[in-house]
Motif scaffolding. Structure first.
Motif, PDB file in Angstrom:
ATOM      1  N   UNK A   1       0.830  -1.194   0.000  1.00 55.64           N
ATOM      2  CA  UNK A   1       0.000   0.000   0.000  1.00 55.64           C
ATOM      3  C   UNK A   1       0.864   1.243   0.000  1.00 55.64           C
ATOM      4  N   UNK A   2       0.278   2.305  -0.549  1.00 59.32           N
ATOM      5  CA  UNK A   2       0.954   3.599  -0.631  1.00 59.32           C
ATOM      6  C   UNK A   2       0.049   4.636   0.013  1.00 59.32           C
ATOM      7  N   UNK A   3       0.636   5.466   0.824  1.00 58.67           N
ATOM      8  CA  UNK A   3      -0.094   6.578   1.429  1.00 58.67           C
ATOM      9  C   UNK A   3       0.393   7.896   0.814  1.00 58.67           C
ATOM     10  N   UNK A   4      -0.574   8.731   0.468  1.00 56.57           N
ATOM     11  CA  UNK A   4      -0.283  10.040  -0.122  1.00 56.57           C
ATOM     12  C   UNK A   4      -0.906  11.117   0.750  1.00 56.57           C
ATOM     13  N   UNK A   5      -0.102  12.101   1.129  1.00 56.97           N
ATOM     14  CA  UNK A   5      -0.593  13.186   1.980  1.00 56.97           C
ATOM     15  C   UNK A   5      -0.268  14.512   1.314  1.00 56.97           C
ATOM     16  N   UNK A   6      -1.319  15.273   0.987  1.00 53.77           N
ATOM     17  CA  UNK A   6      -1.133  16.575   0.340  1.00 53.77           C
ATOM     18  C   UNK A   6      -1.033  17.685   1.379  1.00 53.77           C
ATOM     19  N   UNK A   7      -0.388  18.756   0.966  1.00 54.78           N
ATOM     20  CA  UNK A   7      -0.325  19.959   1.788  1.00 54.78           C
ATOM     21  C   UNK A   7      -0.123  21.150   0.859  1.00 54.78           C
ATOM     22  N   UNK A  27       4.847   1.331   0.069  1.00 50.38           N
ATOM     23  CA  UNK A  27       5.472   0.533  -0.995  1.00 50.38           C
ATOM     24  C   UNK A  27       5.522   1.322  -2.300  1.00 50.38           C
ATOM     25  N   UNK A  28       6.453   2.244  -2.378  1.00 47.18           N
ATOM     26  CA  UNK A  28       6.507   3.175  -3.520  1.00 47.18           C
ATOM     27  C   UNK A  28       7.331   2.653  -4.697  1.00 47.18           C
ATOM     28  N   UNK A  29       7.998   1.523  -4.546  1.00 49.90           N
ATOM     29  CA  UNK A  29       8.912   1.063  -5.604  1.00 49.90           C
ATOM     30  C   UNK A  29       8.194   0.683  -6.902  1.00 49.90           C
ATOM     31  N   UNK A  30       6.889   0.364  -6.811  1.00 48.81           N
ATOM     32  CA  UNK A  30       6.152  -0.044  -8.004  1.00 48.81           C
ATOM     33  C   UNK A  30       5.403   1.075  -8.695  1.00 48.81           C
ATOM     34  N   UNK A  31       5.577   2.288  -8.209  1.00 41.16           N
ATOM     35  CA  UNK A  31       4.847   3.420  -8.788  1.00 41.16           C
ATOM     36  C   UNK A  31       5.453   3.824 -10.119  1.00 41.16           C
ATOM     37  N   UNK A  32       4.611   4.108 -11.104  1.00 38.28           N
ATOM     38  CA  UNK A  32       5.082   4.477 -12.436  1.00 38.28           C
ATOM     39  C   UNK A  32       4.857   5.950 -12.744  1.00 38.28           C
ATOM     40  N   UNK A  33       3.988   6.609 -12.005  1.00 39.48           N
ATOM     41  CA  UNK A  33       3.786   8.040 -12.219  1.00 39.48           C
ATOM     42  C   UNK A  33       3.066   8.636 -11.020  1.00 39.48           C
ATOM     43  N   UNK A  34       3.224   9.944 -10.892  1.00 40.84           N
ATOM     44  CA  UNK A  34       2.469  10.738  -9.933  1.00 40.84           C
ATOM     45  C   UNK A  34       1.688  11.792 -10.714  1.00 40.84           C
ATOM     46  N   UNK A  35       0.520  12.124 -10.205  1.00 39.99           N
ATOM     47  CA  UNK A  35      -0.265  13.136 -10.883  1.00 39.99           C
ATOM     48  C   UNK A  35      -1.042  13.989  -9.903  1.00 39.99           C
ATOM     49  N   UNK A  36      -1.459  15.127 -10.391  1.00 41.88           N
ATOM     50  CA  UNK A  36      -2.378  15.993  -9.652  1.00 41.88           C
ATOM     51  C   UNK A  36      -3.675  16.086 -10.439  1.00 41.88           C
ATOM     52  N   UNK A  37      -4.772  15.893  -9.748  1.00 42.72           N
ATOM     53  CA  UNK A  37      -6.102  16.041 -10.312  1.00 42.72           C
ATOM     54  C   UNK A  37      -6.839  17.110  -9.515  1.00 42.72           C
ATOM     55  N   UNK A  38      -7.917  17.634 -10.086  1.00 37.78           N
ATOM     56  CA  UNK A  38      -8.708  18.596  -9.341  1.00 37.78           C
ATOM     57  C   UNK A  38     -10.185  18.376  -9.624  1.00 37.78           C
ATOM     58  N   UNK A  98      -2.257  11.820  -6.926  1.00 41.58           N
ATOM     59  CA  UNK A  98      -2.524  10.475  -7.424  1.00 41.58           C
ATOM     60  C   UNK A  98      -1.215   9.771  -7.727  1.00 41.58           C
ATOM     61  N   UNK A  99      -1.189   8.482  -7.496  1.00 48.19           N
ATOM     62  CA  UNK A  99      -0.038   7.672  -7.872  1.00 48.19           C
ATOM     63  C   UNK A  99      -0.530   6.450  -8.638  1.00 48.19           C
ATOM     64  N   UNK A 100       0.037   6.229  -9.799  1.00 45.68           N
ATOM     65  CA  UNK A 100      -0.296   5.060 -10.605  1.00 45.68           C
ATOM     66  C   UNK A 100       0.691   3.940 -10.294  1.00 45.68           C
ATOM     67  N   UNK A 101       0.147   2.751 -10.088  1.00 46.27           N
ATOM     68  CA  UNK A 101       0.943   1.629  -9.604  1.00 46.27           C
ATOM     69  C   UNK A 101       1.046   0.538 -10.652  1.00 46.27           C
ATOM     70  N   UNK A 102       2.214  -0.078 -10.744  1.00 48.11           N
ATOM     71  CA  UNK A 102       2.418  -1.185 -11.682  1.00 48.11           C
ATOM     72  C   UNK A 102       1.593  -2.407 -11.263  1.00 48.11           C
ATOM     73  N   UNK A 107      -4.116   2.346  -8.602  1.00 49.71           N
ATOM     74  CA  UNK A 107      -4.015   3.767  -8.275  1.00 49.71           C
ATOM     75  C   UNK A 107      -4.173   3.991  -6.777  1.00 49.71           C
ATOM     76  N   UNK A 108      -3.536   5.050  -6.326  1.00 50.60           N
ATOM     77  CA  UNK A 108      -3.692   5.515  -4.959  1.00 50.60           C
ATOM     78  C   UNK A 108      -4.055   6.998  -4.993  1.00 50.60           C
ATOM     79  N   UNK A 109      -4.809   7.448  -3.989  1.00 50.22           N
ATOM     80  CA  UNK A 109      -5.242   8.841  -3.922  1.00 50.22           C
ATOM     81  C   UNK A 109      -4.961   9.435  -2.553  1.00 50.22           C
TER      82      UNK A 109
END
Length: 119
Positions: A1-7, A27-38, A98-102, A107-109
């Motif tokens: 699992x991946x935790x994302x905290x915005x500020x 577990x960030x090693x499998x992430x392929x991209x990060x994004x911002x959505x609104x 957002x993080x896209x996972x392999x 996805x994580x939010x």
């Protein structure tokens, strides 16, 4: 699992700037991209910007923010930033990291951070 905290969200006047940060942990090693959505009230969530985790860090921006927003990442700190300049009232929304996972889940939010631009 991946935790994302915005500020970094808040209230700013039109023409001003804000910098959003997203801290990733787990577990960030499998992430392929990060994004911002609104997502603005009454609207669907839409992509703002994305950056790959591969060497070179290719980026993509929505047409509405291109030239005003810059996405970047700090591998050492496992953070992704969104520098927002020349803000407009129409940029007002809740911004989500957002993080896209392999693997699975794909996805994580993050929990979202409010950005309000006054005219």
């Amino acid at each position: 699992q991946v935790q994302l905290v915005e500020s970094g969200g808040g209230l700013v006047q039109a023409g001003g700037s804000l910098r959003l940060s997203c801290a990733a942990s787990g577990s960030t090693s499998g992430l392929i991209s990060f994004g911002w959505y609104r997502q603005a009230p009454g609207n669907q969530r839409g992509l703002v910007a994305v950056i790959s985790t591969s060497p070179g860090s290719s980026t993509y921006y929505a047409a509405s923010v291109k030239g005003r927003f810059t996405i970047s990442r700090d591998n050492a700190k496992n953070t992704v930033n969104l520098q927002m300049n020349s803000l407009k009232p129409e940029d007002t929304a809740v911004y989500y990291c957002n993080a896209a996972n392999r693997g699975s889940p794909s996805q994580f939010w993050g929990q979202g951070t409010q950005v309000t631009v006054s005219s």
